[in-house]
Design a protein around this motif. Structure first.
Motif, PDB file in Angstrom:
ATOM      1  N   LYS A  99       0.796  -1.224   0.000  1.00 33.73           N
ATOM      2  CA  LYS A  99       0.000   0.000   0.000  1.00 33.73           C
ATOM      3  C   LYS A  99       0.834   1.282   0.000  1.00 33.73           C
ATOM      4  O   LYS A  99       0.397   2.299  -0.533  1.00 33.73           O
ATOM      5  CB  LYS A  99      -0.973   0.020   1.170  1.00 33.73           C
ATOM      6  CG  LYS A  99      -0.350   0.187   2.537  1.00 33.73           C
ATOM      7  CD  LYS A  99      -1.446   0.260   3.600  1.00 33.73           C
ATOM      8  CE  LYS A  99      -0.881   0.502   4.984  1.00 33.73           C
ATOM      9  NZ  LYS A  99      -1.960   0.594   5.990  1.00 33.73           N
ATOM     10  N   ASN A 100       2.038   1.243   0.556  1.00 32.80           N
ATOM     11  CA  ASN A 100       2.852   2.465   0.599  1.00 32.80           C
ATOM     12  C   ASN A 100       3.312   2.905  -0.786  1.00 32.80           C
ATOM     13  O   ASN A 100       3.592   4.084  -1.006  1.00 32.80           O
ATOM     14  CB  ASN A 100       4.060   2.270   1.512  1.00 32.80           C
ATOM     15  CG  ASN A 100       3.665   2.208   2.977  1.00 32.80           C
ATOM     16  OD1 ASN A 100       2.634   2.755   3.366  1.00 32.80           O
ATOM     17  ND2 ASN A 100       4.472   1.546   3.792  1.00 32.80           N
ATOM     18  N   ALA A 101       3.396   1.948  -1.702  1.00 35.00           N
ATOM     19  CA  ALA A 101       3.815   2.281  -3.066  1.00 35.00           C
ATOM     20  C   ALA A 101       2.626   2.551  -3.977  1.00 35.00           C
ATOM     21  O   ALA A 101       2.795   2.995  -5.113  1.00 35.00           O
ATOM     22  CB  ALA A 101       4.651   1.146  -3.655  1.00 35.00           C
ATOM     23  N   LEU A 102       1.413   2.346  -3.471  1.00 31.98           N
ATOM     24  CA  LEU A 102       0.217   2.423  -4.303  1.00 31.98           C
ATOM     25  C   LEU A 102       0.082   3.773  -4.996  1.00 31.98           C
ATOM     26  O   LEU A 102      -0.205   3.852  -6.184  1.00 31.98           O
ATOM     27  CB  LEU A 102      -1.023   2.130  -3.451  1.00 31.98           C
ATOM     28  CG  LEU A 102      -2.369   2.106  -4.160  1.00 31.98           C
ATOM     29  CD1 LEU A 102      -3.265   1.058  -3.516  1.00 31.98           C
ATOM     30  CD2 LEU A 102      -3.068   3.460  -4.070  1.00 31.98           C
ATOM     31  N   ASP A 103       0.281   4.847  -4.253  1.00 31.60           N
ATOM     32  CA  ASP A 103       0.121   6.170  -4.865  1.00 31.60           C
ATOM     33  C   ASP A 103       1.422   6.978  -4.837  1.00 31.60           C
ATOM     34  O   ASP A 103       1.403   8.186  -4.702  1.00 31.60           O
ATOM     35  CB  ASP A 103      -1.024   6.935  -4.201  1.00 31.60           C
ATOM     36  CG  ASP A 103      -0.868   7.021  -2.683  1.00 31.60           C
ATOM     37  OD1 ASP A 103       0.193   6.619  -2.166  1.00 31.60           O
ATOM     38  OD2 ASP A 103      -1.814   7.482  -2.023  1.00 31.60           O
ATOM     39  N   SER A 104       2.536   6.272  -4.988  1.00 31.92           N
ATOM     40  CA  SER A 104       3.823   6.966  -5.026  1.00 31.92           C
ATOM     41  C   SER A 104       4.068   7.634  -6.377  1.00 31.92           C
ATOM     42  O   SER A 104       4.790   8.626  -6.474  1.00 31.92           O
ATOM     43  CB  SER A 104       4.966   5.994  -4.722  1.00 31.92           C
ATOM     44  OG  SER A 104       4.963   4.909  -5.648  1.00 31.92           O
ATOM     45  N   GLU A 107       1.781   6.134 -12.359  1.00 30.73           N
ATOM     46  CA  GLU A 107       1.776   4.785 -12.932  1.00 30.73           C
ATOM     47  C   GLU A 107       1.369   3.754 -11.887  1.00 30.73           C
ATOM     48  O   GLU A 107       0.528   2.879 -12.152  1.00 30.73           O
ATOM     49  CB  GLU A 107       3.154   4.438 -13.506  1.00 30.73           C
ATOM     50  CG  GLU A 107       3.193   3.072 -14.173  1.00 30.73           C
ATOM     51  CD  GLU A 107       4.530   2.748 -14.800  1.00 30.73           C
ATOM     52  OE1 GLU A 107       4.602   1.751 -15.558  1.00 30.73           O
ATOM     53  OE2 GLU A 107       5.508   3.472 -14.530  1.00 30.73           O
ATOM     54  N   ASN A 108       1.941   3.857 -10.676  1.00 30.03           N
ATOM     55  CA  ASN A 108       1.599   2.915  -9.625  1.00 30.03           C
ATOM     56  C   ASN A 108       0.126   3.017  -9.235  1.00 30.03           C
ATOM     57  O   ASN A 108      -0.555   2.004  -9.030  1.00 30.03           O
ATOM     58  CB  ASN A 108       2.467   3.153  -8.388  1.00 30.03           C
ATOM     59  CG  ASN A 108       3.881   2.646  -8.571  1.00 30.03           C
ATOM     60  OD1 ASN A 108       4.192   1.950  -9.534  1.00 30.03           O
ATOM     61  ND2 ASN A 108       4.765   2.995  -7.654  1.00 30.03           N
ATOM     62  N   LEU A 110      -2.470   4.217 -11.017  1.00 24.19           N
ATOM     63  CA  LEU A 110      -3.362   3.751 -12.083  1.00 24.19           C
ATOM     64  C   LEU A 110      -3.297   2.233 -12.241  1.00 24.19           C
ATOM     65  O   LEU A 110      -4.318   1.579 -12.462  1.00 24.19           O
ATOM     66  CB  LEU A 110      -3.016   4.446 -13.392  1.00 24.19           C
ATOM     67  CG  LEU A 110      -3.210   5.974 -13.408  1.00 24.19           C
ATOM     68  CD1 LEU A 110      -2.716   6.557 -14.720  1.00 24.19           C
ATOM     69  CD2 LEU A 110      -4.665   6.345 -13.163  1.00 24.19           C
ATOM     70  N   ASN A 111      -2.099   1.686 -12.120  1.00 22.51           N
ATOM     71  CA  ASN A 111      -1.963   0.229 -12.210  1.00 22.51           C
ATOM     72  C   ASN A 111      -2.681  -0.455 -11.045  1.00 22.51           C
ATOM     73  O   ASN A 111      -3.320  -1.499 -11.231  1.00 22.51           O
ATOM     74  CB  ASN A 111      -0.489  -0.176 -12.210  1.00 22.51           C
ATOM     75  CG  ASN A 111       0.194   0.113 -13.540  1.00 22.51           C
ATOM     76  OD1 ASN A 111      -0.464   0.367 -14.541  1.00 22.51           O
ATOM     77  ND2 ASN A 111       1.520   0.080 -13.540  1.00 22.51           N
ATOM     78  N   ALA A 112      -2.564   0.127  -9.855  1.00 18.88           N
ATOM     79  CA  ALA A 112      -3.217  -0.457  -8.683  1.00 18.88           C
ATOM     80  C   ALA A 112      -4.730  -0.477  -8.853  1.00 18.88           C
ATOM     81  O   ALA A 112      -5.390  -1.484  -8.561  1.00 18.88           O
ATOM     82  CB  ALA A 112      -2.835   0.328  -7.424  1.00 18.88           C
ATOM     83  N   PHE A 113      -5.277   0.619  -9.364  1.00 19.82           N
ATOM     84  CA  PHE A 113      -6.727   0.675  -9.536  1.00 19.82           C
ATOM     85  C   PHE A 113      -7.175  -0.317 -10.601  1.00 19.82           C
ATOM     86  O   PHE A 113      -8.213  -0.973 -10.449  1.00 19.82           O
ATOM     87  CB  PHE A 113      -7.159   2.092  -9.906  1.00 19.82           C
ATOM     88  CG  PHE A 113      -8.628   2.320  -9.718  1.00 19.82           C
ATOM     89  CD1 PHE A 113      -9.192   2.297  -8.455  1.00 19.82           C
ATOM     90  CD2 PHE A 113      -9.463   2.559 -10.795  1.00 19.82           C
ATOM     91  CE1 PHE A 113     -10.557   2.489  -8.267  1.00 19.82           C
ATOM     92  CE2 PHE A 113     -10.826   2.764 -10.623  1.00 19.82           C
ATOM     93  CZ  PHE A 113     -11.371   2.733  -9.351  1.00 19.82           C
ATOM     94  N   ARG A 114      -6.379  -0.440 -11.651  1.00 19.77           N
ATOM     95  CA  ARG A 114      -6.696  -1.418 -12.698  1.00 19.77           C
ATOM     96  C   ARG A 114      -6.630  -2.842 -12.142  1.00 19.77           C
ATOM     97  O   ARG A 114      -7.517  -3.662 -12.383  1.00 19.77           O
ATOM     98  CB  ARG A 114      -5.701  -1.267 -13.844  1.00 19.77           C
ATOM     99  CG  ARG A 114      -5.893  -2.251 -14.997  1.00 19.77           C
ATOM    100  CD  ARG A 114      -4.649  -2.295 -15.861  1.00 19.77           C
ATOM    101  NE  ARG A 114      -3.508  -2.789 -15.102  1.00 19.77           N
ATOM    102  CZ  ARG A 114      -2.239  -2.586 -15.453  1.00 19.77           C
ATOM    103  NH1 ARG A 114      -1.939  -1.902 -16.542  1.00 19.77           N
ATOM    104  NH2 ARG A 114      -1.255  -3.080 -14.711  1.00 19.77           N
ATOM    105  N   ASP A 115      -5.585  -3.130 -11.381  1.00 17.75           N
ATOM    106  CA  ASP A 115      -5.379  -4.495 -10.902  1.00 17.75           C
ATOM    107  C   ASP A 115      -6.352  -4.887  -9.796  1.00 17.75           C
ATOM    108  O   ASP A 115      -6.811  -6.029  -9.744  1.00 17.75           O
ATOM    109  CB  ASP A 115      -3.935  -4.657 -10.400  1.00 17.75           C
ATOM    110  CG  ASP A 115      -2.913  -4.486 -11.525  1.00 17.75           C
ATOM    111  OD1 ASP A 115      -3.307  -4.571 -12.704  1.00 17.75           O
ATOM    112  OD2 ASP A 115      -1.732  -4.254 -11.217  1.00 17.75           O
ATOM    113  N   TRP A 116      -6.680  -3.945  -8.933  1.00 16.32           N
ATOM    114  CA  TRP A 116      -7.549  -4.260  -7.804  1.00 16.32           C
ATOM    115  C   TRP A 116      -9.032  -4.077  -8.127  1.00 16.32           C
ATOM    116  O   TRP A 116      -9.874  -4.823  -7.642  1.00 16.32           O
ATOM    117  CB  TRP A 116      -7.206  -3.400  -6.590  1.00 16.32           C
ATOM    118  CG  TRP A 116      -5.921  -3.771  -5.910  1.00 16.32           C
ATOM    119  CD1 TRP A 116      -4.694  -3.222  -6.123  1.00 16.32           C
ATOM    120  CD2 TRP A 116      -5.734  -4.773  -4.902  1.00 16.32           C
ATOM    121  NE1 TRP A 116      -3.748  -3.813  -5.318  1.00 16.32           N
ATOM    122  CE2 TRP A 116      -4.368  -4.772  -4.554  1.00 16.32           C
ATOM    123  CE3 TRP A 116      -6.594  -5.662  -4.268  1.00 16.32           C
ATOM    124  CZ2 TRP A 116      -3.840  -5.626  -3.593  1.00 16.32           C
ATOM    125  CZ3 TRP A 116      -6.066  -6.517  -3.302  1.00 16.32           C
ATOM    126  CH2 TRP A 116      -4.710  -6.503  -2.972  1.00 16.32           C
TER     127      TRP A 116
END
Length: 204
Positions: A99-104, A107-108, A110-116
């Motif tokens: 989670k700490n890298a989620l909105d760093s 790219e991270n 947008l990728n997190a929202f796509r993946d989750w």
């Protein structure tokens, strides 16, 4: 400006963008009044001088940051909600680990929202322009209005960014971005439209 469906957090973000725009307008009026002494014909499409352009880009950067703050916050909120709804210890552990890298970075996030959440926000109509404005923000924040070495590293992407900037009304002189007089007002509208679009796409 705001649709009836806009959330409170999106409205706050849009208002913050418009406050930045209003701050710039007072500066822009002083610039225009001074320049009218030497030229009667001043257009919103005219490019600013180097110091004035740098100042303008700093206001653009502040508006982009408002959109970034809203988008990253919404993504984290939705991903956390999704993880909790699964009631899966394994997914919760995976989320806590990452989670700490989620909105760093964008790219991270947008990728997190796509993946989750199975939604790719890069398909939003306003994303291409927002992506270009992020490059403007980075050049302003880290290069004083000049493209940074990091931005120039990928030559193909760098050339594309330069071309798109010129297509939407910016000047590009070597590695320097030159803003037009009306850039802040124009981008305030596009950034608010992007915030509203993200709000609609990410609402539960």
């Amino acid at each position: 400006m705001y649709s009836l469906e806009i959330s409170e957090s999106a409205e706050r973000a849009c208002r913050s963008v418009m406050h930045v725009c209003a701050d710039w307008e007072s500066v822009a009026r002083a610039i225009d009044e001074r320049d009218r002494v030497s030229s009667a014909n001043i257009s919103a499409e005219d490019h600013l001088s180097t110091p004035e352009s740098s100042q303008c880009l700093s206001y653009l950067a502040r508006m982009v940051t408002q959109a970034e703050s809203f988008t990253f916050g919404r993504i984290r909120e939705r991903v956390e909600s999704h993880v909790k709804s699964t009631d899966s210890p394994m997914l919760s552990q995976l989320y806590e680990k990452n989670k700490n890298a989620l909105d760093s970075t964008w790219e991270n996030a947008l990728n997190a929202f796509r993946d989750w959440c199975s939604i790719d926000l890069r398909e939003a109509a306003g994303w291409p322009r927002m992506q270009t404005l992020i490059e403007v923000r980075n050049a302003s924040a880290h290069g004083g209005g000049y493209f940074t070495e990091r931005q120039k590293k990928n030559r193909q992407q760098f050339d594309k960014t330069r071309r798109v900037l010129q297509e939407i009304g910016y000047g590009v002189e070597g590695n320097q971005i030159v803003a037009a007089r009306g850039a802040v007002r124009k981008e305030a509208r596009s950034i608010c439209a992007f915030i509203q679009e993200i709000d609609a796409l990410t609402r539960v």
